[in-house]
Structures are given as structure tokens and as C-alpha cells.
Design a protein around this motif. Structure first.
Motif, PDB file in Angstrom:
ATOM      1  N   MET A 186       0.826  -1.203   0.000  1.00 16.24           N
ATOM      2  CA  MET A 186       0.000   0.000   0.000  1.00 16.24           C
ATOM      3  C   MET A 186       0.862   1.256   0.000  1.00 16.24           C
ATOM      4  N   ASP A 187       0.386   2.262  -0.704  1.00 21.64           N
ATOM      5  CA  ASP A 187       0.997   3.591  -0.698  1.00 21.64           C
ATOM      6  C   ASP A 187      -0.044   4.535  -0.109  1.00 21.64           C
ATOM      7  N   GLY A 188       0.117   4.801   1.189  1.00 18.74           N
ATOM      8  CA  GLY A 188      -0.929   5.551   1.881  1.00 18.74           C
ATOM      9  C   GLY A 188      -2.196   4.710   1.948  1.00 18.74           C
ATOM     10  N   ALA A 189      -3.287   5.257   1.451  1.00 15.29           N
ATOM     11  CA  ALA A 189      -4.559   4.532   1.463  1.00 15.29           C
ATOM     12  C   ALA A 189      -4.790   3.741   0.184  1.00 15.29           C
ATOM     13  N   LYS A 190      -3.872   3.840  -0.772  1.00 19.21           N
ATOM     14  CA  LYS A 190      -4.047   3.189  -2.067  1.00 19.21           C
ATOM     15  C   LYS A 190      -3.364   1.830  -2.095  1.00 19.21           C
ATOM     16  N   THR A 191      -4.086   0.823  -2.572  1.00 21.11           N
ATOM     17  CA  THR A 191      -3.554  -0.536  -2.675  1.00 21.11           C
ATOM     18  C   THR A 191      -3.002  -0.794  -4.067  1.00 21.11           C
ATOM     19  N   ASP A 192      -1.775  -1.241  -4.139  1.00 20.84           N
ATOM     20  CA  ASP A 192      -1.201  -1.725  -5.393  1.00 20.84           C
ATOM     21  C   ASP A 192      -1.659  -3.172  -5.546  1.00 20.84           C
ATOM     22  N   VAL A 193      -2.657  -3.383  -6.359  1.00 15.72           N
ATOM     23  CA  VAL A 193      -3.291  -4.700  -6.459  1.00 15.72           C
ATOM     24  C   VAL A 193      -2.301  -5.752  -6.945  1.00 15.72           C
ATOM     25  N   ALA A 194      -1.450  -5.408  -7.879  1.00 12.78           N
ATOM     26  CA  ALA A 194      -0.460  -6.369  -8.366  1.00 12.78           C
ATOM     27  C   ALA A 194       0.494  -6.768  -7.250  1.00 12.78           C
ATOM     28  N   ALA A 195       0.906  -5.781  -6.440  1.00 13.57           N
ATOM     29  CA  ALA A 195       1.802  -6.085  -5.317  1.00 13.57           C
ATOM     30  C   ALA A 195       1.085  -6.917  -4.266  1.00 13.57           C
ATOM     31  N   LEU A 196      -0.190  -6.642  -4.038  1.00 18.73           N
ATOM     32  CA  LEU A 196      -0.981  -7.446  -3.107  1.00 18.73           C
ATOM     33  C   LEU A 196      -1.067  -8.886  -3.587  1.00 18.73           C
ATOM     34  N   GLU A 197      -1.341  -9.056  -4.868  1.00 15.65           N
ATOM     35  CA  GLU A 197      -1.435 -10.407  -5.418  1.00 15.65           C
ATOM     36  C   GLU A 197      -0.106 -11.150  -5.280  1.00 15.65           C
ATOM     37  N   ALA A 198       0.993 -10.462  -5.548  1.00 16.28           N
ATOM     38  CA  ALA A 198       2.313 -11.081  -5.407  1.00 16.28           C
ATOM     39  C   ALA A 198       2.588 -11.449  -3.955  1.00 16.28           C
ATOM     40  N   PHE A 199       2.179 -10.574  -3.043  1.00 18.90           N
ATOM     41  CA  PHE A 199       2.365 -10.842  -1.611  1.00 18.90           C
ATOM     42  C   PHE A 199       1.595 -12.090  -1.200  1.00 18.90           C
ATOM     43  N   LEU A 200       0.343 -12.188  -1.604  1.00 14.89           N
ATOM     44  CA  LEU A 200      -0.461 -13.362  -1.267  1.00 14.89           C
ATOM     45  C   LEU A 200       0.137 -14.629  -1.878  1.00 14.89           C
ATOM     46  N   ASP A 201       0.567 -14.531  -3.120  1.00 15.29           N
ATOM     47  CA  ASP A 201       1.190 -15.689  -3.777  1.00 15.29           C
ATOM     48  C   ASP A 201       2.439 -16.139  -3.028  1.00 15.29           C
ATOM     49  N   SER A 202       3.210 -15.179  -2.521  1.00  9.46           N
ATOM     50  CA  SER A 202       4.447 -15.530  -1.828  1.00  9.46           C
ATOM     51  C   SER A 202       4.177 -16.300  -0.538  1.00  9.46           C
ATOM     52  N   HIS A 203       2.968 -16.163  -0.004  1.00 14.57           N
ATOM     53  CA  HIS A 203       2.573 -16.875   1.212  1.00 14.57           C
ATOM     54  C   HIS A 203       1.640 -18.042   0.921  1.00 14.57           C
ATOM     55  N   ASN A 204       1.492 -18.381  -0.364  1.00 18.49           N
ATOM     56  CA  ASN A 204       0.570 -19.457  -0.760  1.00 18.49           C
ATOM     57  C   ASN A 204      -0.813 -19.249  -0.155  1.00 18.49           C
ATOM     58  N   ALA A 205      -1.239 -17.987  -0.105  1.00 22.55           N
ATOM     59  CA  ALA A 205      -2.525 -17.633   0.493  1.00 22.55           C
ATOM     60  C   ALA A 205      -3.543 -17.380  -0.614  1.00 22.55           C
ATOM     61  N   ARG A 206      -4.723 -17.972  -0.468  1.00 22.15           N
ATOM     62  CA  ARG A 206      -5.781 -17.816  -1.439  1.00 22.15           C
ATOM     63  C   ARG A 206      -7.082 -17.435  -0.739  1.00 22.15           C
ATOM     64  N   PRO A 207      -7.161 -16.209  -0.210  1.00 18.60           N
ATOM     65  CA  PRO A 207      -8.442 -15.794   0.362  1.00 18.60           C
ATOM     66  C   PRO A 207      -9.508 -15.741  -0.725  1.00 18.60           C
ATOM     67  N   ARG A 208     -10.745 -15.964  -0.339  1.00 18.80           N
ATOM     68  CA  ARG A 208     -11.827 -15.882  -1.325  1.00 18.80           C
ATOM     69  C   ARG A 208     -12.172 -14.425  -1.620  1.00 18.80           C
ATOM     70  N   TRP A 209     -12.048 -13.578  -0.590  1.00 13.63           N
ATOM     71  CA  TRP A 209     -12.406 -12.169  -0.719  1.00 13.63           C
ATOM     72  C   TRP A 209     -11.329 -11.298  -0.073  1.00 13.63           C
ATOM     73  N   TRP A 210     -11.315 -10.004  -0.445  1.00 12.31           N
ATOM     74  CA  TRP A 210     -10.455  -9.064   0.260  1.00 12.31           C
ATOM     75  C   TRP A 210     -11.070  -7.680   0.231  1.00 12.31           C
ATOM     76  N   MET A 211     -10.685  -6.880   1.215  1.00 10.39           N
ATOM     77  CA  MET A 211     -11.032  -5.462   1.282  1.00 10.39           C
ATOM     78  C   MET A 211     -10.038  -4.795   2.221  1.00 10.39           C
ATOM     79  N   PRO A 212      -9.783  -3.508   2.063  1.00  8.58           N
ATOM     80  CA  PRO A 212      -8.791  -2.865   2.939  1.00  8.58           C
ATOM     81  C   PRO A 212      -9.189  -2.863   4.406  1.00  8.58           C
ATOM     82  N   ARG A 213     -10.398  -2.419   4.696  1.00  6.63           N
ATOM     83  CA  ARG A 213     -10.917  -2.414   6.071  1.00  6.63           C
ATOM     84  C   ARG A 213     -12.326  -2.993   6.062  1.00  6.63           C
ATOM     85  N   LEU A 214     -12.676  -3.684   7.115  1.00 12.31           N
ATOM     86  CA  LEU A 214     -13.997  -4.283   7.213  1.00 12.31           C
ATOM     87  C   LEU A 214     -15.049  -3.187   7.291  1.00 12.31           C
ATOM     88  N   GLN A 215     -16.050  -3.302   6.410  1.00 12.47           N
ATOM     89  CA  GLN A 215     -17.137  -2.335   6.435  1.00 12.47           C
ATOM     90  C   GLN A 215     -18.400  -2.950   5.841  1.00 12.47           C
TER      91      GLN A 215
END
Length: 282
Positions: free
Chosen positions: A253-282
Motif C-alpha cells: 500500500m501507498d498511503g490509502a491506495k492498494t497496489d493490487v499487483a503487489a498485493l497479489e504477489a504478496f499473497l502468492d508468496s505466502h501461498n494464500a488464497r483468500p476468497r475475498w479481500w477489502m482494505p478495512r472491514l465495512q
């Protein structure tokens, strides 16, 4: 890639039970995230059961006042299970002479158990709830005493598996960091909180007690911690809503903005496959 959602309400039709993390999702240790409480309250109004599942080393009855003081709505949840709750069972099953590592306020974990707090030389087991002062200490401050205890094969019971949590805009270390050092030094640790099975068994039992039988395929886990919430959900075969602006937000993240490609790479690096995502629960 997980699906980005705008609101918890978008997916409640898929679920009967929510197992929701607390620190990092409902609050940051300083103040609550108001929208998160409102979202869970709305889910309950839609008929879902909400069980809070937290790695707090305190028993649940000690966490409730903290949540209230931070502004978490009591209407946001039905039940709560803490790492402290399930850890008390490990302590009760173990030796009675305890060398305690943690802040004085955490000694409530031992209340009512047939144990005695002793000094290092008399210890038969270590119970670690965290740092004496997590504002200034690091695991290295405990290296010498842990080295001595490990040389005697004294087992550790770790009451909070988290390595770090948010406190405001900072990350502070937790008991899991001490347990990790103890393992590195050759010691052994027993842990019942996330991502380990005992806390999930307890949480699902609470959901069963609250609402009656349900299909595990209709249980949603919500959390932000990769080694705890995410790994626990994966291990238990639960759908996961990943809260991306939590403790790992600095990675993509850069401030409040999510770099989606970087997020995807981060999840892949942890072998994590969440079904859903959001920055904060709402």
C-alpha cells in the motif's frame, strides 16, 4: 486473485457464521474501526452468528471491557474466544511451577489455576503472555534468560502467537516473537491460539452453542495476519475475507491506495488464497 468486495453485506448470503479477528480488524489498540463494528452488527441482524476469535492472552471476560473502552460495539458479536481461554487448558494440564513472562496485567491468565509463580531457578514451565514493556523491549532483551531455560529443557506455553500487532500507526511485538526466539535457541513451545486448531475448535463450538448445527462450508473467517488468521483459515478449510490494510499493508500500500499487483504477489508468496479481500472491514 481473491475478489475485492465493497461491503461485508455483499457476501453475507453465503454464510451462517463469521469468525472474526479483533486486533487489526475491529481496532488498532488505540481506537476502534467504527465501520467494522457496524458491518458485523448488520451481519448479525441478517441472521449470522459472529464469534470473535483473538490471540489476546487474556481470558475473554478480561477482553470485553477493553473492547468497550475502545468503542467496539457490543452488538457486533455474539460470542468470543481468546487465546487466553484455550491456553488456560494447556497451563492446567502442565507442571505447577510457572516462570511468568509478561506484563503484570496479564497475570489474570493464571487466576483460579493450581499453579505457583516462581523464579527462573525453580521453574518447571514458562508461561509467556508477551513483553513486560512492549514499548521498549525486543526479544533480544530475553535472550540470556531464555538460553538458560532452554538448556534445562523447560517447556514454554505461549499465550499469544502473534509476532506483532498494530498499535495506532506502529507495530509492536507480541509473545509469539519471544516464542520464536525460544525455538531458535532449542526450546519447545506449546501454542493453542491462531493458527492452531484448539482455538478454532473452541470458536466453532461457541457458534454451535449459539445457533445450533451449521455447515462448515458456510463459515467465514475474517483477519489480517498472515501467520495467524490466514494460515489458520487455510488449515481449517474456511473461506477467508482478508483485511489488507492491517499489519501487512506496508508491503503493498501507498498511503490509502492498494497496489493490487503487489498485493497479489504478496499473497502468492505466502501461498494464500483468500476468497475475498477489502482494505478495512465495512
Amino acid at each position: 486473485m481473491a475478489e475485492r468486495i465493497g461491503s461485508l453485506n455483499d457476501i453475507v448470503k453465503h454464510y451462517d457464521v463469521i469468525l472474526c479477528d479483533v486486533w487489526g480488524v475491529l481496532h488498532n489498540g488505540v481506537s476502534s474501526f467504527a465501520d467494522a463494528s457496524i458491518a458485523l452488527r448488520s451481519a448479525r441482524e441478517a441472521g449470522l452468528s459472529v464469534v470473535l476469535i483473538t490471540n489476546s492472552p487474556r481470558p475473554g471476560n478480561g477482553v470485553i471491557p477493553q473492547l468497550e473502552s475502545l468503542g467496539v460495539l457490543p452488538e457486533a458479536y455474539d460470542r468470543m474466544v481468546t487465546s487466553g481461554d484455550v491456553t488456560r487448558k494447556l497451563i492446567a494440564e502442565g507442571p505447577g511451577k510457572v516462570y511468568f513472562i509478561g506484563a503484570d496485567r496479564e497475570t489474570s491468565l493464571l487466576e483460579g489455576l493450581d499453579v505457583e509463580c516462581v523464579d527462573e531457578e525453580q521453574a518447571e514451565v514458562i508461561v509467556c503472555t508477551g513483553f513486560v514493556d512492549d514499548e521498549v523491549e525486543t526479544p533480544e532483551d530475553y535472550r540470556e534468560v531464555l538460553t538458560r531455560l532452554a538448556s534445562r529443557n523447560i517447556p514454554m506455553i505461549c499465550a499469544n502467537p502473534d509476532l506483532v500487532v498494530e498499535r495506532g500507526h506502529r507495530l509492536v511485538p507480541c509473545a509469539g516473537a519471544i516464542a520464536a526466539l525460544y525455538t531458535e535457541l532449542g526450546g519447545t513451545s506449546r501454542i493453542a491460539g491462531k493458527p492452531h486448531k484448539p482455538i478454532y475448535v473452541a470458536a466453532l463450538d461457541e457458534a454451535l452453542s449459539h445457533r445450533g448445527p451449521f455447515d462448515k462450508n458456510r463459515v467465514l473467517a475474517v483477519g489480517d495476519g498472515m501467520p495467524t488468521d490466514v494460515l489458520g483459515a487455510i488449515t481449517e478449510g474456511l473461506d477467508l475475507l482478508y483485511i489488507s490494510a492491517g499489519i501487512h499493508g506496508r508491503d503493498y500500500m501507498d498511503g490509502a491506495k492498494t497496489d493490487v499487483a503487489a498485493l497479489e504477489a504478496f499473497l502468492d508468496s505466502h501461498n494464500a488464497r483468500p476468497r475475498w479481500w477489502m482494505p478495512r472491514l465495512q
